[in-house]
Design a protein around this motif. Sequence first.
Motif, PDB file in Angstrom:
ATOM      1  N   GLU A 175      10.661  29.300  -4.015  1.00 43.01           N
ATOM      2  CA  GLU A 175      10.573  28.200  -4.970  1.00 43.01           C
ATOM      3  C   GLU A 175      11.942  27.762  -5.487  1.00 43.01           C
ATOM      4  O   GLU A 175      12.030  26.899  -6.363  1.00 43.01           O
ATOM      5  CB  GLU A 175       9.666  28.591  -6.142  1.00 43.01           C
ATOM      6  CG  GLU A 175       8.209  28.779  -5.710  1.00 43.01           C
ATOM      7  CD  GLU A 175       7.256  28.893  -6.886  1.00 43.01           C
ATOM      8  OE1 GLU A 175       7.724  29.121  -8.019  1.00 43.01           O
ATOM      9  OE2 GLU A 175       6.044  28.749  -6.664  1.00 43.01           O
ATOM     10  N   TYR A 176      13.018  28.354  -4.956  1.00 47.95           N
ATOM     11  CA  TYR A 176      14.354  27.916  -5.374  1.00 47.95           C
ATOM     12  C   TYR A 176      14.511  26.402  -5.225  1.00 47.95           C
ATOM     13  O   TYR A 176      15.097  25.734  -6.084  1.00 47.95           O
ATOM     14  CB  TYR A 176      15.435  28.601  -4.526  1.00 47.95           C
ATOM     15  CG  TYR A 176      15.870  29.977  -4.963  1.00 47.95           C
ATOM     16  CD1 TYR A 176      15.088  30.779  -5.793  1.00 47.95           C
ATOM     17  CD2 TYR A 176      17.086  30.505  -4.529  1.00 47.95           C
ATOM     18  CE1 TYR A 176      15.506  32.046  -6.172  1.00 47.95           C
ATOM     19  CE2 TYR A 176      17.512  31.774  -4.903  1.00 47.95           C
ATOM     20  CZ  TYR A 176      16.719  32.536  -5.717  1.00 47.95           C
ATOM     21  OH  TYR A 176      17.140  33.796  -6.080  1.00 47.95           O
ATOM     22  N   ARG A 223      17.939  30.764 -13.522  1.00 48.71           N
ATOM     23  CA  ARG A 223      18.534  29.762 -12.626  1.00 48.71           C
ATOM     24  C   ARG A 223      19.975  30.110 -12.274  1.00 48.71           C
ATOM     25  O   ARG A 223      20.434  29.830 -11.169  1.00 48.71           O
ATOM     26  CB  ARG A 223      18.439  28.377 -13.259  1.00 48.71           C
ATOM     27  CG  ARG A 223      17.020  27.809 -13.247  1.00 48.71           C
ATOM     28  CD  ARG A 223      16.988  26.333 -13.633  1.00 48.71           C
ATOM     29  NE  ARG A 223      15.681  25.761 -13.388  1.00 48.71           N
ATOM     30  CZ  ARG A 223      14.675  25.741 -14.269  1.00 48.71           C
ATOM     31  NH1 ARG A 223      14.867  26.266 -15.473  1.00 48.71           N
ATOM     32  NH2 ARG A 223      13.509  25.210 -13.958  1.00 48.71           N
ATOM     33  N   GLU A 224      20.687  30.729 -13.204  1.00 46.93           N
ATOM     34  CA  GLU A 224      22.053  31.163 -12.885  1.00 46.93           C
ATOM     35  C   GLU A 224      22.032  32.234 -11.796  1.00 46.93           C
ATOM     36  O   GLU A 224      22.910  32.267 -10.929  1.00 46.93           O
ATOM     37  CB  GLU A 224      22.748  31.683 -14.138  1.00 46.93           C
ATOM     38  CG  GLU A 224      23.246  30.581 -15.070  1.00 46.93           C
ATOM     39  CD  GLU A 224      24.159  29.587 -14.353  1.00 46.93           C
ATOM     40  OE1 GLU A 224      25.130  30.029 -13.682  1.00 46.93           O
ATOM     41  OE2 GLU A 224      23.896  28.380 -14.446  1.00 46.93           O
ATOM     42  N   ARG A 225      21.055  33.111 -11.823  1.00 45.81           N
ATOM     43  CA  ARG A 225      20.942  34.120 -10.761  1.00 45.81           C
ATOM     44  C   ARG A 225      20.599  33.467  -9.425  1.00 45.81           C
ATOM     45  O   ARG A 225      21.068  33.900  -8.369  1.00 45.81           O
ATOM     46  CB  ARG A 225      19.901  35.167 -11.143  1.00 45.81           C
ATOM     47  CG  ARG A 225      20.321  36.001 -12.332  1.00 45.81           C
ATOM     48  CD  ARG A 225      19.479  37.256 -12.493  1.00 45.81           C
ATOM     49  NE  ARG A 225      19.879  37.960 -13.701  1.00 45.81           N
ATOM     50  CZ  ARG A 225      20.925  38.768 -13.781  1.00 45.81           C
ATOM     51  NH1 ARG A 225      21.674  39.002 -12.706  1.00 45.81           N
ATOM     52  NH2 ARG A 225      21.238  39.371 -14.923  1.00 45.81           N
ATOM     53  N   ALA A 266      15.763  21.541  -7.954  1.00 42.56           N
ATOM     54  CA  ALA A 266      15.699  20.197  -7.357  1.00 42.56           C
ATOM     55  C   ALA A 266      16.522  19.170  -8.124  1.00 42.56           C
ATOM     56  O   ALA A 266      17.005  18.188  -7.546  1.00 42.56           O
ATOM     57  CB  ALA A 266      14.243  19.737  -7.270  1.00 42.56           C
ATOM     58  N   ASP A 267      16.703  19.380  -9.431  1.00 42.59           N
ATOM     59  CA  ASP A 267      17.447  18.421 -10.251  1.00 42.59           C
ATOM     60  C   ASP A 267      18.909  18.808 -10.432  1.00 42.59           C
ATOM     61  O   ASP A 267      19.627  18.172 -11.202  1.00 42.59           O
ATOM     62  CB  ASP A 267      16.780  18.294 -11.632  1.00 42.59           C
ATOM     63  CG  ASP A 267      15.376  17.717 -11.552  1.00 42.59           C
ATOM     64  OD1 ASP A 267      15.134  16.893 -10.653  1.00 42.59           O
ATOM     65  OD2 ASP A 267      14.532  18.111 -12.378  1.00 42.59           O
ATOM     66  N   ASP A 268      19.344  19.831  -9.727  1.00 43.86           N
ATOM     67  CA  ASP A 268      20.739  20.273  -9.816  1.00 43.86           C
ATOM     68  C   ASP A 268      21.515  19.612  -8.676  1.00 43.86           C
ATOM     69  O   ASP A 268      21.352  19.964  -7.511  1.00 43.86           O
ATOM     70  CB  ASP A 268      20.808  21.802  -9.686  1.00 43.86           C
ATOM     71  CG  ASP A 268      22.210  22.354  -9.910  1.00 43.86           C
ATOM     72  OD1 ASP A 268      23.177  21.719  -9.459  1.00 43.86           O
ATOM     73  OD2 ASP A 268      22.331  23.430 -10.516  1.00 43.86           O
ATOM     74  N   PRO A 269      22.370  18.637  -8.972  1.00 45.88           N
ATOM     75  CA  PRO A 269      23.031  17.882  -7.894  1.00 45.88           C
ATOM     76  C   PRO A 269      23.910  18.749  -7.005  1.00 45.88           C
ATOM     77  O   PRO A 269      24.088  18.449  -5.820  1.00 45.88           O
ATOM     78  CB  PRO A 269      23.855  16.828  -8.641  1.00 45.88           C
ATOM     79  CG  PRO A 269      24.008  17.366 -10.040  1.00 45.88           C
ATOM     80  CD  PRO A 269      22.771  18.159 -10.305  1.00 45.88           C
TER      81      PRO A 269
END
Length: 424
Positions: free
Chosen positions: A273-274, A232-234, A279-282
């Motif tokens: 699919e990013y 996710r960091e990438r 989706a939960d990262d504001p």
Amino acid sequence: MQTHFSEAARTKPHIVEADRILRTCVHCGFCNATCPTYQLLGDERDGPRGRIYLIKELLESDDGDARITEETQLHLDRCLSCRSCETTCPSGVEYHKLLDIGRAEIDRRVGRRPGERVMRLGLRTALVEPKRFQALLALGQTFRPLAPQDLRDKIPARQPQRQPYRQQRPDPARHDRQMLILEGCVQPGLAPNTNDATARVLDRLGIGVKPAREAGCCGAIDFHLNAQAAGRERMRANIDAWWPLIENGGAPGETGVEAIVQTASGCGAFVKEYGEMLADDPEYATKARRVSELAKDLVEILREEDLEALGTRHPAARLAFHCPCTLQHAQKLGGAVEGVLMRLGFTLAPVQDSHLCCGSAGTYSITQPTLAKRLRDNKLDALEAQAPDTIVTANIGCQSHLNGAGRTPVRHWIELVDECLDTA
């Protein structure tokens, strides 16, 4: 499928997601009929239905449950994540999402042996940074004759130098239409001509291709080796690299890009699919959703264009196309490349069981070499049945894995199109 999660468990987001997916499964077993590992091994636990039961048992059990062992982990590890089962499933079970949840949980419970941990960390370290990978690749190519056979199969021979003009990319600034391209992590080292060929072909269609040098690995390698936070960091780093170009083209007075072109279908499936995975990262949810909307496999661009504008010479090569799982099952683009190639005049040989995986599957050919080699040999037998001149594909992992057998040459399909361009 009925589930029995406690109320406490249902407060956890991954359990809620798993429960939703599990309840869509009706145990029909259609998935096993198209599962490559079930066909090879004949074990219910090495097919999607059996793995779904294993994940259900895992998630419903308490820590320390004696039924949850390394054997459960082995059956989940043997899955290729090819998603052929999803194409077959009449109930729409999102198996790959459930598998990601199950793999993360089994690793938390059982852990990994030291040798496995070192190998997985080594893969994540070596593959995801292009410069590091190219340096290691050059070293491996130098000493390739001295390497054991299994390792030698993984190291491609150095590619011959191509004609000088084909080493150049056209200036994208001369076109109004602009697209980004994901350079990739291993592809620039293993097949450096692929993205250059893409730029030249799109240039003929009036499309400028911009690289975003700060963008790196799409995150799939980390994510599918259960380093999901690193993956996710990438994703976030790539979004940061692309966002100025998406908003306004990167300079005052420029318009935003039309698309983010992917020449490796594995990367394309993941970038699409990013939006779901963040989706939960504001901070990144909206941007991630926009990136996924812009992500296009190369064939999605070409099939909408006037291909006569390319000015191609009539190709003489007879091709067999290997459709990667990430193209046909994940992106639902089966038949798209074949359609473009036939429009351009190529002759395509029929391929039996084209829905089956070749065994590459990201790092699977390294973590599960015995199964991967059997799948590769079966795939090559099918591809070579009609004696094609060349095998073409749309994913660098498949290309490298199939070429490791040293049989019919395997290339990216866009290189064959590029070579047919009239250069007069």
